[in-house]
Design a protein around this motif. Structure first.
Motif, short mmCIF file in Angstrom:
data_model
loop_
_atom_site.label_atom_id
_atom_site.label_comp_id
_atom_site.label_asym_id
_atom_site.label_seq_id
_atom_site.Cartn_x
_atom_site.Cartn_y
_atom_site.Cartn_z
N ALA A 489 0.83 -1.21 0.00
CA ALA A 489 0.00 0.00 0.00
C ALA A 489 0.86 1.26 0.00
N THR A 490 1.87 1.32 0.86
CA THR A 490 2.71 2.52 0.91
C THR A 490 3.56 2.67 -0.35
N GLN A 491 3.87 1.56 -1.00
CA GLN A 491 4.58 1.65 -2.26
C GLN A 491 3.70 2.32 -3.32
N ALA A 492 2.40 1.95 -3.33
CA ALA A 492 1.47 2.57 -4.27
C ALA A 492 1.16 4.02 -3.89
N LEU A 493 1.00 4.28 -2.60
CA LEU A 493 0.60 5.62 -2.14
C LEU A 493 1.74 6.63 -2.17
N TYR A 494 2.91 6.19 -1.67
CA TYR A 494 4.01 7.14 -1.47
C TYR A 494 5.25 6.83 -2.31
N GLY A 495 5.26 5.71 -3.01
CA GLY A 495 6.43 5.32 -3.77
C GLY A 495 7.55 4.74 -2.92
N TRP A 496 7.24 4.35 -1.69
CA TRP A 496 8.25 3.75 -0.81
C TRP A 496 8.61 2.35 -1.29
N GLN A 497 9.86 1.98 -1.15
CA GLN A 497 10.34 0.66 -1.54
C GLN A 497 10.71 -0.13 -0.29
N PRO A 498 9.88 -1.09 0.12
CA PRO A 498 10.23 -1.91 1.29
C PRO A 498 11.51 -2.69 1.03
N LEU A 499 12.33 -2.79 2.05
CA LEU A 499 13.57 -3.56 1.93
C LEU A 499 13.26 -5.05 1.92
N PRO A 500 14.09 -5.86 1.24
CA PRO A 500 13.87 -7.30 1.25
C PRO A 500 14.00 -7.86 2.67
N PRO A 501 13.22 -8.90 3.01
CA PRO A 501 13.39 -9.53 4.32
C PRO A 501 14.75 -10.20 4.41
N ARG A 502 15.25 -10.38 5.64
CA ARG A 502 16.59 -10.95 5.81
C ARG A 502 16.57 -12.46 6.07
N HIS A 503 15.82 -12.89 7.09
CA HIS A 503 15.87 -14.31 7.45
C HIS A 503 14.48 -14.94 7.59
N LEU A 504 13.51 -14.18 8.11
CA LEU A 504 12.17 -14.72 8.34
C LEU A 504 11.14 -14.01 7.47
N LEU A 505 10.21 -14.79 6.92
CA LEU A 505 9.14 -14.24 6.10
C LEU A 505 7.86 -14.03 6.89
N ALA A 506 7.69 -14.79 7.96
CA ALA A 506 6.46 -14.76 8.73
C ALA A 506 6.77 -15.17 10.16
N PRO A 507 5.87 -14.86 11.10
CA PRO A 507 6.09 -15.31 12.48
C PRO A 507 6.27 -16.82 12.54
N ALA A 508 7.24 -17.27 13.31
CA ALA A 508 7.52 -18.70 13.46
C ALA A 508 7.33 -19.12 14.91
N ARG A 509 6.88 -20.34 15.12
CA ARG A 509 6.75 -20.87 16.47
C ARG A 509 8.14 -21.12 17.05
N ILE A 510 8.26 -20.98 18.36
CA ILE A 510 9.55 -21.19 19.00
C ILE A 510 10.02 -22.63 18.87
N ASP A 511 9.04 -23.58 18.82
CA ASP A 511 9.45 -24.98 18.67
C ASP A 511 10.01 -25.26 17.28
#
Length: 525
Positions: A489-511
């Motif tokens: 949304a902010t990329q469309a609205l403001y032209g912001w470019q989110p940085l690529p994720p580093r290690h995790l794509l989504a919340p992970a369980r501790i186990d």
């Protein structure tokens, strides 16, 4: 006396109360049957419900048998306990021992939509060990998503049957990629299902991660009952009942008509389809469809008399859920009473995993690939909507070419070039007519939430110049969806470019983290 229909239904506990649901229904469908269908309360106290319907937005996160799940991705089973109060969770199970040798394959394919299925089938005759991963229970992707409200086409059923014939294809459904396992370059991804997490090692990788809806903020877009257009389709397939409900669909692109068709078949009353493009652009696009007769026939079959061009959403209002929507028309405004509002503003490629792995993007923000579908990272291929939006025909051809190329069958891959060129031309034809017009990019008010996970309003973002600055100072993009909704949304609205994720794509369980650390001999410290 028990009704015969009830005896065929599953019994679950929803917030401690017994409930009967149709076999195969998602937990989101069970929540929707309970008015107003909310699944959680946001950080600022608002009621929230399923929004994207595809496991992207994380608005429908609940506890299933004590474990955090997404309601739209979890299927109901007999005796299931669902809690919408997340504090009711149970401690994680002890991590299961993992055997790295057992979790290795020659070819790993992420995404079992049309591209992923085609890639697996093209590569399978080589005899290589193939693992096909998808976060849905059955292969088919979003377009051929399964469920009690779905009508799976013959082509999808045929591809599923072909996959089942190959003993060297292992299908991992209800499984998602959490991130990278180990150090960059080690060729292992962290996978997680409802029971456990593990490191999946691979020789070659094909990314068929598809696309997601672009969902733009407007006043009232966080009300329960407001979903994406594709999200509405997904929820219908998952068993959400709409018979007799008044539905408004707004946004842009062919998906609006497909969503309206699905809602009509489910018994809903589609009272308006608001397309932001004007009739001139639509007619030019329609004229070009004669080059793809099947697409022209499909468009004609889906047309709805409540379709309006040069029309877009302004605001959704209601007490605890959406009850009416205000629309801008070419000749003024109209306010329509409704039970649901579905808005979709086009599709954006799912590129985060590719970016995390170091793959570069093309000028249209898809993963860049060469003539053999290889990305800019050797050994990593990409096919389908993650390389650009173009429909399932293009995705299938790209998938087959990637499958052949990944196992070294370059001649077979090259033979598909003419077919791909034809469907690439269709993809190119989609871009211009449905380009977003300026009014859609200025719908949000200062108090309109931009980041749904962390409840960050537009006013909090006004003083910031880029994505990183806003993220550091407002927590925008730091919630459970990891910026998938607000980042686009902010990329469309403001032209912001989110940085690529580093290690995790989504919340992970501790186990999950503990199991992978244990298998690699590393510590979580």
């Amino acid at each position: 006396m028990t009704h015969p229909r009830d005896s065929a239904r599953l019994r679950i506990l929803l917030d401690g109360r017994p409930m009967r649901v149709e076999p195969g229904s998602s937990v989101a469908a069970a929540l929707a049957a309970r008015s107003p269908g909310n699944s959680r309360v946001s950080v600022s106290g608002e009621k929230r419900a399923a929004f994207c319907g595809m496991g992207v937005c994380h608005e429908c996160r609940v506890l299933v048998d004590g474990h955090l799940r997404l309601a739209c991705q979890a299927r109901c089973h007999e005796g299931m306990r669902v809690d919408t109060v997340l504090e009711h969770g149970t401690p994680p199970d002890a991590p299961l021992a993992q055997d790295d040798a057992a979790n290795a394959c020659d070819l790993l394919i992420i995404g079992a939509g049309p591209a992923g299925m085609s890639a697996a089938l093209a590569a399978a005759p080589s005899g290589r060990a193939i693992v096909l991963v998808d976060d849905n229970a059955a292969p088919g992707g979003q377009i051929w998503r399964d469920g009690p409200g779905a009508s799976v086409p013959a082509l999808a059923r045929r591809l599923r049957e072909q996959l089942a014939r190959y003993s060297n294809i292992t299908l991992l459904g209800d499984t998602r990629v959490i991130g990278m396992a180990g150090l960059p370059g080690q060729r292992a991804l962290m996978l997680e299902n409802a029971r456990q997490g593990w490191a999946q090692h691979y020789g070659a990788l094909i990314l068929c991660t598809g696309a997601r809806e672009l969902l733009l903020p407007f006043p009232g877009w966080t009300l329960p009952g407001v979903t994406g257009a594709g999200g509405l389709q997904a929820l219908i397939k998952a068993g959400v009942r709409l018979r007799g409900k008044r539905i408004v669909i707004a946004g842009t692109g062919p998906l609006l008509l497909a969503a309206a068709h699905a809602a009509h078949r489910a018994g809903a009353r589609v009272v308006r389809i608001a397309e932001q493009a004007d009739w001139r652009a639509l007619l030019r696009f329609g004229y070009r469809l004669h080059r793809w007769p099947a697409k022209a026939a499909q468009a004609a079959a889906l047309f709805n008399p409540h379709y309006r061009a040069s029309s877009h959403v302004l605001e959704a209002t209601g007490d605890g859920r959406v009850q009416q929507v205000r629309l801008r028309r070419a000749d003024g405004e109209e306010t329509i009473a409704c039970h649901r509002l579905a808005c979709g503003f086009g599709l954006v490629p799912n590129i985060k995993l590719g970016q995390m792995l170091g793959c570069e993007l093309d000028p249209h923000a898809g993963l860049q690939v060469d003539d053999m579908q290889q990305t800019t990272v050797p050994g990593i291929f990409a096919a389908g909507e993650c390389t650009g939006i173009g429909g399932n025909e293009r995705a299938r051809v790209q998938g087959a070419r990637a499958g052949h190329a990944a196992v070294g069958e370059l001649t077979q891959a090259a033979r598909l070039s003419n077919d791909l060129a034809r469907w690439q031309e269709f993809a190119d034809a989609l871009r211009t007519p449905f380009a977003l017009r300026a009014p859609l990019l200025s719908l949000a008010r200062p108090d309109t939430l931009i980041c749904r996970c962390e409840d960050v309003p537009q006013s909090a973002l006004a003083a910031h110049q880029n994505w990183t600055d806003a993220k550091l100072h407002t927590r925008c993009g730091m919630g459970a969806c990891q910026g998938r909704i607000c980042g686009a949304a902010t990329q469309a609205l403001y032209g912001w470019q989110p940085l690529p994720p580093r290690h995790l794509l989504a919340p992970a369980r501790i186990d999950t983290l503990a199991a992978i650390a244990s298998s690699s001999g590393n510590s979580l410290d």
